[in-house]
Design a protein around this motif. Structure first.
Motif, short mmCIF file in Angstrom:
data_model
loop_
_atom_site.label_atom_id
_atom_site.label_comp_id
_atom_site.label_asym_id
_atom_site.label_seq_id
_atom_site.Cartn_x
_atom_site.Cartn_y
_atom_site.Cartn_z
N ILE A 47 0.85 -1.20 0.00
CA ILE A 47 0.00 0.00 0.00
C ILE A 47 0.87 1.24 0.00
O ILE A 47 0.65 2.19 -0.77
CB ILE A 47 -0.95 -0.01 1.21
CG1 ILE A 47 -2.05 -1.04 1.01
CG2 ILE A 47 -1.57 1.38 1.42
CD1 ILE A 47 -2.95 -1.23 2.20
N ALA A 48 1.87 1.27 0.87
CA ALA A 48 2.77 2.42 0.92
C ALA A 48 3.52 2.60 -0.39
O ALA A 48 3.75 3.73 -0.83
CB ALA A 48 3.74 2.28 2.09
N ALA A 49 3.91 1.51 -1.03
CA ALA A 49 4.64 1.59 -2.28
C ALA A 49 3.78 2.17 -3.39
O ALA A 49 4.26 2.95 -4.22
CB ALA A 49 5.16 0.21 -2.68
N ARG A 50 2.49 1.81 -3.41
CA ARG A 50 1.62 2.29 -4.49
C ARG A 50 0.99 3.64 -4.16
O ARG A 50 0.90 4.52 -5.03
CB ARG A 50 0.52 1.27 -4.80
CG ARG A 50 -0.43 1.77 -5.90
CD ARG A 50 -1.21 0.68 -6.56
NE ARG A 50 -2.08 1.20 -7.61
CZ ARG A 50 -1.67 1.51 -8.84
NH1 ARG A 50 -0.39 1.38 -9.16
NH2 ARG A 50 -2.53 1.95 -9.73
N TYR A 51 0.55 3.83 -2.92
CA TYR A 51 -0.25 5.01 -2.58
C TYR A 51 0.50 6.01 -1.71
O TYR A 51 -0.05 7.07 -1.40
CB TYR A 51 -1.54 4.58 -1.90
CG TYR A 51 -2.40 3.71 -2.77
CD1 TYR A 51 -2.91 4.21 -3.97
CD2 TYR A 51 -2.67 2.39 -2.44
CE1 TYR A 51 -3.69 3.41 -4.80
CE2 TYR A 51 -3.44 1.58 -3.25
CZ TYR A 51 -3.94 2.09 -4.44
OH TYR A 51 -4.70 1.30 -5.27
N GLY A 52 1.71 5.71 -1.32
CA GLY A 52 2.49 6.65 -0.53
C GLY A 52 2.39 6.36 0.96
O GLY A 52 1.55 5.58 1.42
N LYS B 35 -4.53 10.30 -11.19
CA LYS B 35 -3.35 9.79 -11.90
C LYS B 35 -2.10 10.59 -11.56
O LYS B 35 -1.22 10.80 -12.40
CB LYS B 35 -3.58 9.81 -13.43
CG LYS B 35 -4.85 9.11 -13.88
CD LYS B 35 -4.90 7.65 -13.44
CE LYS B 35 -6.18 6.96 -13.92
NZ LYS B 35 -6.28 5.56 -13.44
N GLU B 36 -2.02 11.03 -10.30
CA GLU B 36 -0.86 11.75 -9.80
C GLU B 36 0.02 10.74 -9.05
O GLU B 36 -0.31 10.31 -7.94
CB GLU B 36 -1.29 12.88 -8.86
CG GLU B 36 -2.08 13.98 -9.53
CD GLU B 36 -1.18 15.01 -10.19
OE1 GLU B 36 0.04 15.02 -9.89
OE2 GLU B 36 -1.69 15.82 -11.00
N GLU B 37 1.12 10.37 -9.64
CA GLU B 37 1.97 9.34 -9.05
C GLU B 37 2.79 9.87 -7.86
O GLU B 37 3.04 9.14 -6.90
CB GLU B 37 2.91 8.76 -10.11
CG GLU B 37 2.20 8.00 -11.23
CD GLU B 37 1.50 6.75 -10.72
OE1 GLU B 37 1.98 6.16 -9.74
OE2 GLU B 37 0.45 6.38 -11.31
N ARG B 38 3.19 11.13 -7.92
CA ARG B 38 4.06 11.66 -6.87
C ARG B 38 3.24 12.10 -5.67
O ARG B 38 2.11 12.57 -5.80
CB ARG B 38 4.86 12.85 -7.40
CG ARG B 38 5.89 12.47 -8.46
CD ARG B 38 6.83 13.63 -8.73
NE ARG B 38 6.12 14.79 -9.27
CZ ARG B 38 6.64 16.01 -9.35
NH1 ARG B 38 7.87 16.24 -8.89
NH2 ARG B 38 5.94 17.00 -9.87
N TYR B 39 3.79 11.92 -4.49
CA TYR B 39 3.16 12.39 -3.26
C TYR B 39 4.10 13.39 -2.60
O TYR B 39 5.31 13.41 -2.84
CB TYR B 39 2.83 11.24 -2.32
CG TYR B 39 3.99 10.31 -2.04
CD1 TYR B 39 4.94 10.61 -1.07
CD2 TYR B 39 4.11 9.11 -2.74
CE1 TYR B 39 6.00 9.76 -0.80
CE2 TYR B 39 5.16 8.25 -2.48
CZ TYR B 39 6.11 8.57 -1.52
OH TYR B 39 7.15 7.73 -1.27
N GLY B 40 3.51 14.26 -1.75
CA GLY B 40 4.27 15.37 -1.21
C GLY B 40 4.28 15.43 0.30
O GLY B 40 4.03 14.43 1.00
N LEU B 41 4.50 16.63 0.79
CA LEU B 41 4.62 16.88 2.22
C LEU B 41 3.27 17.26 2.81
O LEU B 41 2.50 18.01 2.20
CB LEU B 41 5.62 18.01 2.48
CG LEU B 41 7.05 17.79 1.97
CD1 LEU B 41 7.86 19.08 2.13
CD2 LEU B 41 7.71 16.65 2.72
#
Length: 320
Positions: free
Chosen positions: A6-11, A37-43
């Motif tokens: 889950i963490a690998a796919r969804y952050g 469809k936003e692959e990157r996750y942020g702060l």
């Protein structure tokens, strides 16, 4: 999927103490990947931890908003803060990047209604009246988000603002106000007021508190829900409004807010206990859909999907 997958796919999924917050964070992380469809996750916030429920470069993409109207309204309010009303508490990073924040959620719920009311579309007024049917709304004159009445010294003299405000007339043509506090996973603020002595003086003058309330607030601050209620009442008196009510809109699964509101009501004199009302976010959306045209019904259903439809992540919840 297990937790690592889950963490690998969804952050990253922060270990929030609230199970409801964990569910909401996972839903927003899922929505970011599978819908936006936003692959990157942020702060979570500048300098904070990485989370799956945060966008990267949301100012440019506008991905945190469900519509162009919501995105445009966010920029408008940021400009208002910069040029006209510096006391507004809109936050650029929260608006554009924090998917879990109630601030952009409020824009997503109300900005399209606001725009269509400005263009005099009757259906928008009908949707708002249905959402807040506890108020005697005949005609919605104006709906706005991030409402901080000015000059603030003529109200309660601090930065307390309404997340949204519906200004209306009833069937007798009398003005009214439905002030709205929206909540998702955020805690209702317990921060100390800037002018608490002044606010307590106003409360005494209008007879707001019973003996229990006076005793309680002699040792406790006026918290966010109390200040929102007081600001609503002061607005009503200053503008001679016949009908005013402060609404707190929170998800059904929020177990803390109903307790806080019941405790507050217990400190008020009888004439003011109905001046604050709790509505579930689900009920507000359902009421709106029931009277909406296709445009607003589709918009509200997408809002529900974004924030409230946990069936989409049902298979992930057991391992989150």
């Amino acid at each position: 999927m297990n937790g690592v997958e889950i963490a690998a796919r969804y952050g990253p999924q922060a270990d929030d103490p609230s199970p409801f917050t964990r569910r909401c964070r996972l839903l927003q992380s899922w929505y970011r990947v599978e819908v936006l469809k936003e692959e990157r996750y942020g702060l979570h916030k500048p300098g904070g931890r990485l989370v799956g429920s945060a966008l990267v470069n949301g100012e440019a993409t506008g991905a945190n908003f469900l519509s162009l109207a919501a995105r445009a309204c966010a920029w408008e309010k940021l400009a208002e803060k910069q040029d006209i009303n510096p006391d507004l508490t809109v936050n650029r990073y929260r608006l554009f990047n924090n998917m879990l924040s109630s601030q952009p959620m409020c824009f997503n719920l109300f900005a399209d209604l606001r725009l269509h009311l400005m263009h005099k579309r009757p259906i928008a007024g009908a949707v708002v009246a249905a959402m807040f049917q506890e108020s005697p709304i005949a005609t919605v004159e104006r709906l706005d988000v991030e409402v901080l009445p000015q000059p603030k010294e003529e109200y309660i003299a601090d930065k307390t603002a309404f997340d949204a405000g519906v200004f209306f007339t009833d069937r007798q043509g009398r003005p009214g106000l439905a002030s709205i506090e929206t909540k998702y996973t955020d805690k209702l603020g317990g921060n100390k007021a800037g002018r608490e002595d002044y606010q307590k003086q106003i409360a005494e003058e209008i007879g707001l508190l019973n003996d229990e309330g006076r005793a309680w607030y002699s040792t406790h601050c006026f918290d966010q829900i109390m200040r929102n209620l007081l600001l609503t009442l002061v607005c009503g008196r200053r503008h001679e409004m016949a009908n005013v009510r402060n609404y707190v809109v929170a998800p059904q699964a929020d177990k803390d807010t109903p307790v806080l509101i019941d405790e507050l009501r217990g400190r008020l004199t009888p004439g003011f206990r109905d001046a604050i009302a709790l509505l579930s976010l689900e009920e507000v959306v359902h009421r709106g859909v029931a009277v909406a045209d296709r445009f607003f019904a589709d918009h509200l259903r997408e809002f529900h999907r974004r924030y409230l439809d946990f069936s989409q992540i049902q298979g992930l919840l057991s391992v989150s």
